[in-house]
Design a protein around this motif. Structure first.
Motif, PDB file in Angstrom:
ATOM      1  N   ARG A  93       0.862  -1.174   0.000  1.00  7.54           N
ATOM      2  CA  ARG A  93       0.000   0.000   0.000  1.00  7.54           C
ATOM      3  C   ARG A  93       0.897   1.221   0.000  1.00  7.54           C
ATOM      4  NH1 ARG A  93      -4.256  -2.459   4.514  1.00  7.54           N
ATOM      5  NH2 ARG A  93      -2.746  -4.097   4.822  1.00  7.54           N
ATOM      6  N   ASP A  94       0.701   2.083  -0.993  1.00  8.08           N
ATOM      7  CA  ASP A  94       1.510   3.295  -1.127  1.00  8.08           C
ATOM      8  C   ASP A  94       0.620   4.525  -1.041  1.00  8.08           C
ATOM      9  OD1 ASP A  94       3.870   1.868  -1.664  1.00  8.08           O
ATOM     10  OD2 ASP A  94       3.470   1.832  -3.806  1.00  8.08           O
ATOM     11  N   ARG A  95       1.204   5.603  -0.598  1.00  3.60           N
ATOM     12  CA  ARG A  95       0.506   6.886  -0.649  1.00  3.60           C
ATOM     13  C   ARG A  95       0.503   7.364  -2.100  1.00  3.60           C
ATOM     14  NH1 ARG A  95      -2.703   7.700   3.433  1.00  3.60           N
ATOM     15  NH2 ARG A  95      -1.744   6.901   5.299  1.00  3.60           N
ATOM     16  N   SER A  96      -0.609   7.943  -2.515  1.00  3.76           N
ATOM     17  CA  SER A  96      -0.728   8.464  -3.873  1.00  3.76           C
ATOM     18  C   SER A  96       0.279   9.589  -4.093  1.00  3.76           C
ATOM     19  CB  SER A  96      -2.146   8.989  -4.101  1.00  3.76           C
ATOM     20  OG  SER A  96      -2.217   9.727  -5.295  1.00  3.76           O
ATOM     21  N   ALA A  97       0.878   9.616  -5.258  1.00  6.20           N
ATOM     22  CA  ALA A  97       1.821  10.682  -5.604  1.00  6.20           C
ATOM     23  C   ALA A  97       1.102  12.010  -5.801  1.00  6.20           C
ATOM     24  CB  ALA A  97       2.587  10.311  -6.874  1.00  6.20           C
ATOM     25  N   THR A  98      -0.187  11.965  -6.153  1.00  9.17           N
ATOM     26  CA  THR A  98      -0.941  13.188  -6.407  1.00  9.17           C
ATOM     27  C   THR A  98      -1.756  13.660  -5.212  1.00  9.17           C
ATOM     28  OG1 THR A  98      -2.759  11.897  -7.333  1.00  9.17           O
ATOM     29  CG2 THR A  98      -1.101  12.723  -8.876  1.00  9.17           C
ATOM     30  N   ASP A  99      -2.082  12.750  -4.287  1.00  8.98           N
ATOM     31  CA  ASP A  99      -2.853  13.106  -3.100  1.00  8.98           C
ATOM     32  C   ASP A  99      -2.385  12.210  -1.960  1.00  8.98           C
ATOM     33  OD1 ASP A  99      -4.686  13.581  -1.084  1.00  8.98           O
ATOM     34  OD2 ASP A  99      -6.437  13.498  -2.391  1.00  8.98           O
ATOM     35  N   ARG A 100      -1.540  12.721  -1.113  1.00 10.41           N
ATOM     36  CA  ARG A 100      -0.911  11.925  -0.059  1.00 10.41           C
ATOM     37  C   ARG A 100      -1.921  11.343   0.935  1.00 10.41           C
ATOM     38  NH1 ARG A 100       3.347   9.796  -1.034  1.00 10.41           N
ATOM     39  NH2 ARG A 100       4.049   9.781   1.089  1.00 10.41           N
ATOM     40  N   ARG A 101      -3.168  11.847   0.923  1.00  8.98           N
ATOM     41  CA  ARG A 101      -4.198  11.295   1.809  1.00  8.98           C
ATOM     42  C   ARG A 101      -4.721   9.956   1.302  1.00  8.98           C
ATOM     43  NH1 ARG A 101      -8.207  16.107   1.300  1.00  8.98           N
ATOM     44  NH2 ARG A 101      -7.384  15.807  -0.774  1.00  8.98           N
ATOM     45  N   LYS A 102      -4.528   9.682   0.022  1.00 11.25           N
ATOM     46  CA  LYS A 102      -5.054   8.461  -0.590  1.00 11.25           C
ATOM     47  C   LYS A 102      -4.015   7.346  -0.579  1.00 11.25           C
ATOM     48  CE  LYS A 102      -8.248  10.760  -3.729  1.00 11.25           C
ATOM     49  NZ  LYS A 102      -8.608  10.962  -5.133  1.00 11.25           N
ATOM     50  N   VAL A 103      -4.522   6.128  -0.438  1.00  9.46           N
ATOM     51  CA  VAL A 103      -3.680   4.931  -0.485  1.00  9.46           C
ATOM     52  C   VAL A 103      -3.951   4.210  -1.801  1.00  9.46           C
ATOM     53  CG1 VAL A 103      -3.258   2.673   0.573  1.00  9.46           C
ATOM     54  CG2 VAL A 103      -3.636   4.678   2.023  1.00  9.46           C
ATOM     55  N   GLU A 104      -2.879   3.779  -2.457  1.00 11.01           N
ATOM     56  CA  GLU A 104      -3.000   3.024  -3.701  1.00 11.01           C
ATOM     57  C   GLU A 104      -2.394   1.642  -3.496  1.00 11.01           C
ATOM     58  OE1 GLU A 104      -1.099   5.482  -6.635  1.00 11.01           O
ATOM     59  OE2 GLU A 104      -2.752   6.923  -6.639  1.00 11.01           O
ATOM     60  N   LEU A 105      -3.035   0.642  -4.074  1.00  6.02           N
ATOM     61  CA  LEU A 105      -2.603  -0.743  -3.940  1.00  6.02           C
ATOM     62  C   LEU A 105      -1.769  -1.127  -5.157  1.00  6.02           C
ATOM     63  CD1 LEU A 105      -6.078  -2.139  -2.854  1.00  6.02           C
ATOM     64  CD2 LEU A 105      -4.187  -1.416  -1.374  1.00  6.02           C
ATOM     65  N   ARG A 106      -0.622  -1.721  -4.902  1.00  5.82           N
ATOM     66  CA  ARG A 106       0.266  -2.133  -5.990  1.00  5.82           C
ATOM     67  C   ARG A 106       0.757  -3.552  -5.732  1.00  5.82           C
ATOM     68  NH1 ARG A 106       0.251   2.504  -8.253  1.00  5.82           N
ATOM     69  NH2 ARG A 106       0.887   4.433  -7.309  1.00  5.82           N
ATOM     70  N   MET A 107       0.779  -4.338  -6.795  1.00  2.97           N
ATOM     71  CA  MET A 107       1.309  -5.692  -6.687  1.00  2.97           C
ATOM     72  C   MET A 107       2.828  -5.641  -6.730  1.00  2.97           C
ATOM     73  SD  MET A 107      -1.185  -8.015  -9.070  1.00  2.97           S
ATOM     74  CE  MET A 107      -0.119  -9.424  -8.872  1.00  2.97           C
ATOM     75  N   HIS A 108       3.444  -6.490  -5.938  1.00  2.28           N
ATOM     76  CA  HIS A 108       4.896  -6.647  -6.012  1.00  2.28           C
ATOM     77  C   HIS A 108       5.243  -7.347  -7.315  1.00  2.28           C
ATOM     78  CE1 HIS A 108       6.224  -5.266  -2.109  1.00  2.28           C
ATOM     79  NE2 HIS A 108       5.255  -5.947  -1.529  1.00  2.28           N
ATOM     80  N   GLU A 109       6.382  -7.027  -7.861  1.00  3.88           N
ATOM     81  CA  GLU A 109       6.822  -7.669  -9.102  1.00  3.88           C
ATOM     82  C   GLU A 109       6.944  -9.180  -8.923  1.00  3.88           C
ATOM     83  OE1 GLU A 109       7.411  -8.140 -12.942  1.00  3.88           O
ATOM     84  OE2 GLU A 109       6.821  -6.261 -11.986  1.00  3.88           O
ATOM     85  N   GLN A 110       7.394  -9.616  -7.763  1.00  2.00           N
ATOM     86  CA  GLN A 110       7.522 -11.051  -7.504  1.00  2.00           C
ATOM     87  C   GLN A 110       6.164 -11.746  -7.602  1.00  2.00           C
ATOM     88  OE1 GLN A 110       8.964 -12.090  -3.623  1.00  2.00           O
ATOM     89  NE2 GLN A 110       8.999 -14.273  -4.061  1.00  2.00           N
ATOM     90  N   ALA A 111       5.114 -11.110  -7.100  1.00  2.00           N
ATOM     91  CA  ALA A 111       3.770 -11.693  -7.185  1.00  2.00           C
ATOM     92  C   ALA A 111       3.340 -11.806  -8.642  1.00  2.00           C
ATOM     93  CB  ALA A 111       2.767 -10.843  -6.407  1.00  2.00           C
ATOM     94  N   ARG A 112       3.655 -10.793  -9.415  1.00  2.00           N
ATOM     95  CA  ARG A 112       3.326 -10.806 -10.839  1.00  2.00           C
ATOM     96  C   ARG A 112       4.054 -11.950 -11.553  1.00  2.00           C
ATOM     97  NH1 ARG A 112       1.099  -6.221 -12.020  1.00  2.00           N
ATOM     98  NH2 ARG A 112       2.476  -4.948 -10.768  1.00  2.00           N
ATOM     99  N   GLU A 113       5.323 -12.145 -11.193  1.00  2.00           N
ATOM    100  CA  GLU A 113       6.125 -13.209 -11.804  1.00  2.00           C
ATOM    101  C   GLU A 113       5.606 -14.591 -11.426  1.00  2.00           C
ATOM    102  OE1 GLU A 113      10.122 -12.325 -10.570  1.00  2.00           O
ATOM    103  OE2 GLU A 113      10.183 -10.488 -11.777  1.00  2.00           O
ATOM    104  N   ILE A 114       5.234 -14.774 -10.155  1.00  2.00           N
ATOM    105  CA  ILE A 114       4.690 -16.056  -9.704  1.00  2.00           C
ATOM    106  C   ILE A 114       3.382 -16.356 -10.436  1.00  2.00           C
ATOM    107  CG2 ILE A 114       3.615 -17.230  -7.727  1.00  2.00           C
ATOM    108  CD1 ILE A 114       5.684 -15.731  -5.953  1.00  2.00           C
ATOM    109  N   GLY A 115       2.519 -15.354 -10.531  1.00  2.00           N
ATOM    110  CA  GLY A 115       1.251 -15.521 -11.242  1.00  2.00           C
ATOM    111  C   GLY A 115       1.466 -15.826 -12.719  1.00  2.00           C
ATOM    112  N   SER A 116       2.395 -15.111 -13.331  1.00  2.00           N
ATOM    113  CA  SER A 116       2.684 -15.348 -14.752  1.00  2.00           C
ATOM    114  C   SER A 116       3.183 -16.761 -14.984  1.00  2.00           C
ATOM    115  CB  SER A 116       3.720 -14.349 -15.264  1.00  2.00           C
ATOM    116  OG  SER A 116       3.165 -13.063 -15.335  1.00  2.00           O
ATOM    117  N   ALA A 117       4.077 -17.221 -14.130  1.00  2.00           N
ATOM    118  CA  ALA A 117       4.628 -18.571 -14.292  1.00  2.00           C
ATOM    119  C   ALA A 117       3.520 -19.623 -14.240  1.00  2.00           C
ATOM    120  CB  ALA A 117       5.675 -18.852 -13.220  1.00  2.00           C
TER     121      ALA A 117
END
Length: 166
Positions: A93-117
């Motif tokens: 969970r990251d703070r939004s670059a445009t609005d620090r009050r908002k939280v944005e959800l991002r997948m880790h690259e490792q999760a993407r790689e595991i899913g792709s495999a």
């Protein structure tokens, strides 16, 4: 036997289509459950990752409240899902670059790689199975799937908490 022999010769009425959609749903669920079991993920966790990944593909950051709405979960249930996924190393969970009050959800690259495999072999097999479909047939299939998804979403949205109550 795959169950599609003679599909071009038989009458394809609503019952046949409903049965095929149901079979596809069951097989897709089985496939996704295998991935979940291998990685200690609940079905809701897998659905959350899919929603977050689809949003990222569209270039639209996903917030916890948007995820809750997409999955029809309460705020506390969404927090539980996000906590599990974060502990497992699948997202952050990251703070939004445009609005620090908002939280944005991002997948880790490792999760993407595991899913792709895990899922890419299925994607490749789909591509092989569909290789003989021409552009018109693909448009028809895409239209069918979009209409089926829309109908499912509409009926689901009209259900009460107890779908068997009058």
């Amino acid at each position: 036997m795959s169950g599609h022999e003679g599909a071009d010769q038989r009458r394809v009425d609503d019952e046949v289509l409903i049965t095929l959609v149901r079979r596809l749903t069951v097989e897709s669920d089985r496939f996704a459950e295998m991935f979940g079991e291998a990685h200690g993920l609940h079905r809701t966790d897998l659905n959350a990752l899919a929603v977050i990944m689809d949003a990222a593909r569209r270039g639209a950051p996903m917030s916890p409240s948007q995820l809750a709405a997409a999955l029809h979960l309460s705020a506390s249930a969404t927090t539980s899902v996000l906590d599990r996924l974060e502990r497992a190393g699948h997202l952050h969970r990251d703070r939004s670059a445009t609005d620090r009050r908002k939280v944005e959800l991002r997948m880790h690259e490792q999760a993407r790689e595991i899913g792709s495999a895990f899922f890419q072999p299925l994607g490749r097999r789909f591509a092989e199975a569909w290789q003989d479909l021409d552009d018109d047939e693909r448009r028809t299939v895409a239209r069918f799937l979009e209409l089926t998804i829309d109908a499912t979403t509409e009926v689901r949205g009209g259900l009460t908490a107890d779908p068997y109550s009058p």
